[in-house]
Every structure is written in structure tokens, then in C-alpha cells.
Design a protein around this motif. Structure first.
Motif, mmCIF file in Angstrom:
data_model
loop_
_atom_site.group_PDB
_atom_site.id
_atom_site.type_symbol
_atom_site.label_atom_id
_atom_site.label_comp_id
_atom_site.label_asym_id
_atom_site.label_seq_id
_atom_site.Cartn_x
_atom_site.Cartn_y
_atom_site.Cartn_z
ATOM 1 N N GLY A 552 0.811 -1.214 0.000
ATOM 2 C CA GLY A 552 0.000 0.000 0.000
ATOM 3 C C GLY A 552 0.844 1.262 0.000
ATOM 4 N N SER A 553 1.960 1.234 0.725
ATOM 5 C CA SER A 553 2.843 2.403 0.763
ATOM 6 C C SER A 553 3.446 2.684 -0.606
ATOM 7 C CB SER A 553 3.942 2.183 1.798
ATOM 8 O OG SER A 553 3.407 1.998 3.081
ATOM 9 N N VAL A 554 3.912 1.621 -1.276
ATOM 10 C CA VAL A 554 4.487 1.800 -2.611
ATOM 11 C C VAL A 554 3.439 2.355 -3.568
ATOM 12 C CG1 VAL A 554 5.464 0.590 -4.601
ATOM 13 C CG2 VAL A 554 6.250 0.038 -2.293
ATOM 14 N N TYR A 555 2.220 1.819 -3.493
ATOM 15 C CA TYR A 555 1.160 2.306 -4.388
ATOM 16 C C TYR A 555 0.855 3.773 -4.110
ATOM 17 C CZ TYR A 555 -3.307 2.792 -6.751
ATOM 18 O OH TYR A 555 -4.312 3.241 -7.570
ATOM 19 N N ALA A 556 0.745 4.128 -2.806
ATOM 20 C CA ALA A 556 0.418 5.512 -2.461
ATOM 21 C C ALA A 556 1.526 6.472 -2.896
ATOM 22 C CB ALA A 556 0.178 5.614 -0.957
ATOM 23 N N LEU A 557 2.773 6.071 -2.701
ATOM 24 C CA LEU A 557 3.879 6.954 -3.056
ATOM 25 C C LEU A 557 4.026 7.127 -4.559
ATOM 26 C CD1 LEU A 557 6.531 5.701 -0.475
ATOM 27 C CD2 LEU A 557 5.369 7.911 -0.463
ATOM 28 N N THR A 558 3.714 6.086 -5.323
ATOM 29 C CA THR A 558 3.846 6.185 -6.781
ATOM 30 C C THR A 558 2.640 6.847 -7.439
ATOM 31 O OG1 THR A 558 2.991 3.925 -6.979
ATOM 32 C CG2 THR A 558 5.391 4.217 -6.961
ATOM 33 N N HIS A 559 1.568 7.092 -6.672
ATOM 34 C CA HIS A 559 0.361 7.707 -7.239
ATOM 35 C C HIS A 559 -0.071 8.925 -6.428
ATOM 36 C CE1 HIS A 559 0.250 3.626 -8.908
ATOM 37 N NE2 HIS A 559 -0.529 4.098 -9.874
ATOM 38 N N MET A 560 0.909 9.621 -5.845
ATOM 39 C CA MET A 560 0.533 10.741 -4.981
ATOM 40 C C MET A 560 0.327 12.037 -5.755
ATOM 41 S SD MET A 560 4.158 11.438 -3.070
ATOM 42 C CE MET A 560 5.687 11.246 -3.923
ATOM 43 N N GLY A 561 0.482 12.021 -7.085
ATOM 44 C CA GLY A 561 0.216 13.217 -7.870
ATOM 45 C C GLY A 561 1.357 14.205 -7.812
ATOM 46 N N GLY A 562 1.159 15.349 -8.437
ATOM 47 C CA GLY A 562 2.203 16.370 -8.510
ATOM 48 C C GLY A 562 3.235 16.011 -9.555
#
Length: 749
Positions: A552-562
Motif C-alpha cells: 500500500g505504501s508503494v502504491y500511495a507513493l507512486t500515485h501521490m500526484g504532482g
């Protein structure tokens, strides 16, 4: 097993040490002789007249040429452009005399006709140099001391250059010779410098062989041999040529001023220095080459010092930091208090830094268990740590501290700790934390110590959630908490910069969630620890949660936008580098690009990293690539492996779990180092920028320690002492070849 010291062994050791010293002395003489042949004629010239319009014949009365010389400019000789009109000269001698403005003869030079060629400049070095105290017009008298057949002339201008008339006899020729003034000359300095280096290197060879033969403690070998080799590095490394030394010198100088109660900077933030130091402070690496060696040594001997009064604002900026500069600053403080000149001050600061490193390295070897002492001694005597120690580098106290911490943890792995060892463990662990950001994972090495070795026989006490906690866990926790707090205080701004383009709210939520999960896991462990079935379920559940949290952390970090827009991706500096680097946010958004960067870097730069770790690449490699023979690199690698491999029947120091823990620590350091280097690397680079092999030195003993578990290769007996002697031999050869390469280096045109 240590052999009994006998008179025969002592005599043989002394004889072998004398032979080794004599061999090294002869090698130094050979290097000096070889350099004298190759660079002894190195000269620099200043063009005074570059007009070649006519040929003026050298008459029987000779030619007299005026030559203006600025105050303080040393005249070593001149260079003249001859014309023989195609006629070869068979014999004879041409003389050039130098007279000052009062008519006093200041120098003479002779040139054989056989060395004079048509339409080529010929240099004439005077038998003595002359430096006018004020601007002065000097006179050259050019004449032949033997009769010759055929014409001999000098190229000259068709008109007189201001202040440089040419006389043929007593008649004004209305011209000026094509003339260059020799402003520097290597002369006999290659031999002189090599002879100065010989006693130090011979002493290192003598001490290494003698201590090896007498089987003295390895800590003593590190201290004595390291001091001799380090002093040689002090001489061999030109001023401000060690890695980032100009930067580190400014920081140490500032700290020395603060120690003395002085104001270190002006209102613009420029570092305040003594008047005699001001010409040497800058923002770039120093010069190398035989003339740089010569001029630095002459300045060290002859340049005036000055009072410890900070009156000049230098180019260097204050505020470069103070961590790791205490020893260097004390050396600078002492030299300034004694009124020494810049180069003596630089050498004093280097020596103080060297002594501080050797004290820590010798302590580490003394603290280490017997099976690790030779390995640590070999690493401590490598060329790279000694080169860093013999400069102003702040990496040396980091190296020494981590060596000591590693040695102490391994020591307590197999023995009960006494009170001072516990205090030293906490202190060293706390120092490792802020020493350098990338080495924080090394603090976890305290967990290789069995808890019972730290208990002191007091047993377990009541802890959180009713758990029975052993006293040793509190000591390990204290080490971890102290190091972490000091690390955060020292590196919070750098951490924020690395995560500058990440979602800080998401990071904060993630941190809180992690803390909650840790507390929950501890509570669940307390609840389930008494039931084997529940404990097994807890472990499986914890493993599932860790995997899901990581995914979940990897997914969130790779899709955090910006991220960067197309225009920002194209923004570059004047030198072509992108304005943006591989920040943490950019890395997570562009994992494929980051992976490609790493895959290109390893084969292209891997050998360079190994050279930088061993020390077979000297100086500041970004500015000068001084690479010694690859044979020395192979010798150092083999010596390290010999020290690391187990002897037959030797029990491995680390068990399976502690070995895997050590691997995890190494990967943690590698990950931290990668984050730092990526933050230096512009996004339009194809390989990593700024990765240096020396960054791996503090954890090199840990990596080599894993070889002790080898079941495939073992030595008949412990070879660590012989390996330390081999490392010393390679270090001495590195010094000799490094000196030769530094001296013979020439700027590529």
C-alpha cells in the motif's frame, strides 16, 4: 597462536626490517631519478614580445636586450627564437647574461649550438634566479664565445616595443627580440622532493616489518605504521587537493576562530582570515604538478606568517558546518597562535586530523575480538582512509567512531559487558547517529549483542503491557533512541529537502499509522505470548499486515500526484544540467527511469567506486583522476580477503540470524546513500553523480565480516597479520606512484 619472542627472532626481524627500509629508500631514489628525467625540464614562460618580423644577426659584440620585470617576479631564464637559415651548427657555445638596473650580473646561461635549431625557441635557464624588490628594467647580453661559420640570428620585431630596445653593439637596432621570460623551472626539485619523502616511507616499511616479525599487538601496528604512512600522505597530497579540502579547510578555520573567541565572518558572510592566508583561500581545488609541489614547498619554507588577526575577507563563505572538524581546528588554532604561514598551518591541521583518526582506529582494533582485529587493521591501513586522515576531511572521525562502535558490538557479542563498556556503547551509538546521515542503520548493530551480555545479572523487570523486559533491552533501546534523536536534530533539514516534492500530509499520516501499528503489535504480543497457538497466529497476521502495508505504501507513493510539468523538465542550467534532481518524489513517480539510471551506473562506475574505496584513485577525482596501477588494487583486494577468510576450525563470529541482520544493515546504508546521491543527480543524467567509493569505508569491515562464515574457502591458519603487512606494502607503493603521478601531471590542452 603468538610465538615466543627469542633473540634469534628479534635479530631476524630487525634485519628484515632494515632490508625493507633499504628497498623502499632505493625505490624513492629511483622515483626521484625517473621524475628528474621526465619533468626536471618543466618550465613556464611569459611572452614579452611575440612579433617575428625580421632576423637580427648575432655579431661579435653581441646583442643587448632590455627586459622589464615586475616587482616580486622571479626570473629563471629566457627563451629566444633563433634563425640559422638552414645551416646546421657544428660546435660552439652561446651565452646569455642577465644584468639588473645597476649593471650587476645576476645570472648566466649557456647554450650549445647543437641544441639550437632553425626557427625554434631555445630556453636558457640561468645559473641563479633573481627576484627584484620593485619594478625594474633588466638587461640581457647575448653573445658567442666561439667563432662559427655561417649566419646565426634571432627573430625580432620591425619596431621597438615600449621599454624594450635592442642594441647591436652600441647601435639601436630599432627592434625588439621575440622574447619569452622563464617564470618557473622545476630544476632539481623532483629529486629533492623524492629525497624528502624517502625517510618517512622507509620508516613505515621498517616499522611494519619489525612489528610483524615481533608479533606485537595489531593496535600498535595501526598506530605506528599508520602514523608513518599518514605523514607520507601529508607530504604527497598537494595543498587543497584532497577531496573537498578547500571546503573543509574553511570550516575548520572558522571553528578555530570561534575557539579563539574571534569573529569568523564579516557582515556578508565571507570568512575572515589572516592577511598571510588570504591569497590561498578560494572555492576550488588546489594545483598539482611538479611546479605546484615546488612552489608549495618553497612557500612553506620561506613565506612569512603573521599574527592571529583576522583582517581580510576571503572568497570562502562561513557557515560551512563544524561537525567533525575539532582536531583540524585545534591544529589550525595552534599554528595561527605561533604565527606560522599558510602551508605550515595546513600541514599542522592535517597532522592533528591524522592523529585523531589513528587514536580511534587503534582503539577499535584493541576493542575488537581476536578474530576481527586483523581485518580492522587492514581496513584502517588502506590508502583511502589514510589519505582522508592526512587531509582536512571530516570523514575521518566518522570512520574512527564507526570502527570503534563496530568493534565494541562484536566484542560484546561473545562476552559480558562491564559498566564502562555499557557506557561506551551508548556514547558511541549516540555519536554514530549524527556523524553522517547515511550511517544511521549501523546503530542497529547493537542488536547483535545478546541481551544477557548487557543485563549484568539483574534479570528481567516489568515493562509496557506487563511484559517482562531484560535490562539489556533498555541499553539497546537507549542507544537506538539517542542515535535517532541526534540524527533527526542533525539531518532534519536535509530530510525535508529530499522529500520536498512529496505529500507531507500523507507522510505524516503514514508515520502516525506506523507508530500505532507498532504499539498495537507490542500489545498483541503481550496478549498472545503465553499461548503457542495464538502466538503463531499473531506472527502470521503480522507478516500479512507488513506485506499489505508495504504494498500500500508503494502504491500511495507512486500515485501521490504532482511532479514536474513538461516545461520544468526542459529547464537547464548554463552548463546543461537540469534544474531538478532525483528527489524522493521524482524517484517514486519515475521508478523505471530510476532503475535504468542505476543499471547504467553499476557497470560504468563500479570499478571507480572500488578504486575510491581502496584508495587507488587519489585526490579529488571529480577534478583530477590520479589512478595508480590496477595491480595495486588487486593486491589490496586479495589482502583484505586473506584477512577476512576464516582459518581452519575457526568458529564463525556471527550466527545465521546476526549475519542476515548484518546484511540488512548494509542494505540500509546502501539505500540511504542512494537517496543522498540521487538528490545530487540532475534528472537529465544517464548515470549517478557524486557517488564515491570512500562512502562505503565505514561498513567495509561489516561486509568483510560476512566472509568469516565461508564454508567453501578456509585458510590453514590465520593470515590477518600477513594481510596487514601486505596492505602496508601496497599503501607504500600507492604513495610512491601517487607522488610520481601528481608530479608528472600536465593539463590536457
Amino acid at each position: 597462536m603468538k610465538r615466543k619472542l627469542t633473540i634469534r627472532r628479534m635479530v631476524c626481524s630487525i634485519v628484515a626490517a632494515l632490508l625493507a627500509a633499504a628497498a623502499v629508500w632505493l625505490l624513492c631514489r629511483w622515483v626521484g631519478y625517473d621524475l628528474q628525467l621526465r619533468v626536471g625540464d618543466t618550465q613556464t614562460f611569459a611572452i614579452l614580445n611575440d612579433d617575428y618580423s625580421q632576423v637580427i644577426d648575432v655579431t661579435g659584440e653581441g646583442l643587448t636586450q632590455s627586459m622589464p620585470v615586475s616587482a616580486g617576479q622571479t626570473v629563471y631564464g629566457v627563451r629566444l627564437d633563433f634563425s640559422t637559415q638552414g645551416t646546421p651548427r657544428q660546435s660552439g657555445m652561446l651565452m646569455v647574461d642577465l644584468y639588473d638596473s645597476t649593471g650587476t650580473l645576476r645570472g648566466q646561461a649557456a647554450g650549445d649550438y647543437l641544441n639550437i635549431f632553425d626557427n625554434l625557441f631555445t630556453a636558457f635557464a640561468f645559473d641563479s634566479t633573481y627576484t627584484p624588490a620593485q619594478d625594474e628594467t633588466m638587461t640581457l647580453h647575448i653573445y658567442s664565445v666561439a667563432a662559427w661559420d655561417g649566419p646565426l640570428g634571432l627573430w625580432a620585431s620591425t619596431g621597438t616595443v615600449d621599454g624594450m630596445p635592442l642594441l647591436v653593439g652600441d647601435t639601436d637596432a630599432g627592434a625588439t627580440l621575440a622574447l619569452q621570460m622563464m617564470t618557473d623551472n622545476a630544476a632539481q626539485w623532483p629529486t629533492t622532493l623524492a629525497n624528502q619523502l624517502a625517510p618517512v616511507l622507509a620508516a613505515a616499511a621498517f616499522a611494519a616489518v619489525l612489528l610483524f616479525g615481533l608479533q606485537t599487538p595489531l593496535a600498535l601496528t595501526v598506530a605506528v605504521v599508520g602514523l608513518a604512512c599518514g605523514l607520507a600522505f601529508v607530504q604527497v597530497t598537494p595543498a587543497l587537493v584532497a577531496p573537498d579540502e578547500y571546503f573543509h579547510l574553511a570550516a575548520a578555520y572558522e571553528l578555530a576562530s570561534r575557539i579563539g573567541g574571534q569573529t569568523p565572518a564579516d557582515e556578508d558572510g565571507n570568512l575572515l582570515v589572516r592577511e598571510c592566508d588570504a591569497p590561498h583561500f578560494g572555492t576550488r581545488s588546489g594545483e598539482i604538478g611538479i611546479l605546484a609541489y615546488k612552489n608549495q614547498e618553497m612557500a612553506r619554507r620561506n613565506e612569512a606568517g603573521g599574527p592571529d588577526e583576522l583582517t581580510v575577507a576571503s572568497e570562502a563563505k562561513a557557515g560551512q558546518g563544524s561537525s567533525g572538524y575539532l582536531a583540524q581546528a585545534l591544529g589550525v588554532r595552534l599554528a595561527r597562535s605561533l604565527g606560522q604561514n599558510f602551508y605550515t598551518m595546513l600541514r599542522t591541521g592535517r597532522i592533528f586530523n591524522l592523529i585523531s583518526y589513528l587514536a580511534l582506529a587503534a582503539l577499535a582494533v584493541a576493542l575488537a575480538p581476536a578474530g576481527v582485529r586483523g581485518l580492522l587493521a587492514c581496513v584502517a591501513l588502506l590508502p583511502m582512509p589514510l589519505e582522508l586522515a592526512a587531509s582536512f576531511s571530516p570523514d575521518t572521525p566518522v570512520l574512527g567512531t564507526i570502527f570503534c562502535y563496530t568493534a565494541l558490538c562484536l566484542r560484546l557479542h561473545s562476552k559480558k559487558a562491564v559498566w564502562w563498556e555499557k557506557l561506551l556503547l551508548v556514547a558511541l551509538g549516540g555519536l554514530v547517529g549524527p556523524a553522517k546521515a547515511i550511517y544511521l542503520p549501523v546503530v542497529l548493530l547493537c542488536f547483535v549483542i545478546p541481551v544477557e551480555n548487557l543485563d549484568g545479572g539483574r534479570g528481567a523487570v516489568k515493562g509496557p503491557f506487563g511484559l517482562r523486559v531484560q535490562n539489556g533491552w533498555y541499553i539497546q533501546g537507549a542507544v537506538l533512541v539517542l542515535a535517532s534523536c541526534l540524527w533527526i536534530s542533525a539531518n532534519l533539514s536535509e530530510l525535508a529537502y529530499a522529500a520536498r516534492d512529496m505529500n507531507h500530509t500523507m507522510l505524516a499520516v503514514g508515520g502516525v499509522a506506523l507508530a500505532v501499528l507498532l504499539v498495537l503489535a507490542l500489545w498483541l504480543y503481550a496478549v498472545t505470548r503465553g499461548d503457542a497457538k495464538k502466538r503463531r497466529a499473531f506472527r502470521w497476521g503480522l507478516a500479512v499486515v507488513v506485506v499489505l502495508a508495504a504494498a500500500g505504501s508503494v502504491y500511495a507513493l507512486t500515485h501521490m500526484g504532482g511532479g514536474l510539468n513538461p516545461d520544468q523538465l526542459l529547464m537547464v542550467k548554463p552548463n546543461g544540467d537540469s534544474l531538478y534532481t532525483f528527489s524522493l518524489g521524482y524517484v517514486f513517480r519515475n521508478l523505471p527511469a530510476t532503475a535504468k539510471l542505476l543499471l547504467r551506473s553499476i557497470p560504468e562506475q563500479g570499478a571507480f567506486w572500488l578504486q575510491g574505496m581502496l584508495g587507488t584513485t587519489l585526490g579529488e577525482p571529480i577534478v583530477y583522476r590520479i589512478d595508480v596501477s590496477w595491480l595495486l588494487g588487486i593486491g589490496l583486494v586479495l589482502a583484505l580477503l586473506a584477512a577476512a577468510l576464516p582459518a581452519q576450525g575457526e568458529q564463525p563470529l556471527l550466527g545465521r540470524r546476526t549475519a542476515w541482520g548484518t546484511v540488512a544493515i548494509l542494505f540500509g546504508v546502501a539505500a540511504a546513500l542512494l537517496v543522498v546521491v540521487l538528490n545530487w543527480t540532475p534528472i537529465n543524467y544517464q548515470t549517478l553523480f557524486g557517488m564515491q567509493g570512500r562512502y562505503w569505508l565505514p561498513v567495509l569491515p561489516l561486509a568483510l565480516l560476512l566472509c568469516k562464515r565461508s564454508r567453501c574457502v578456509a585458510l590453514r591458519r590465520d593470515a590477518s597479520r600477513g594481510a596487514a603487512l601486505a596492505v602496508t606494502a601496497c599503501t607504500l607503493l600507492t604513495l610512491l606512484q601517487g607522488f610520481s603521478l601528481y608530479a608528472s601531471w600536465q593539463q590536457v590542452s
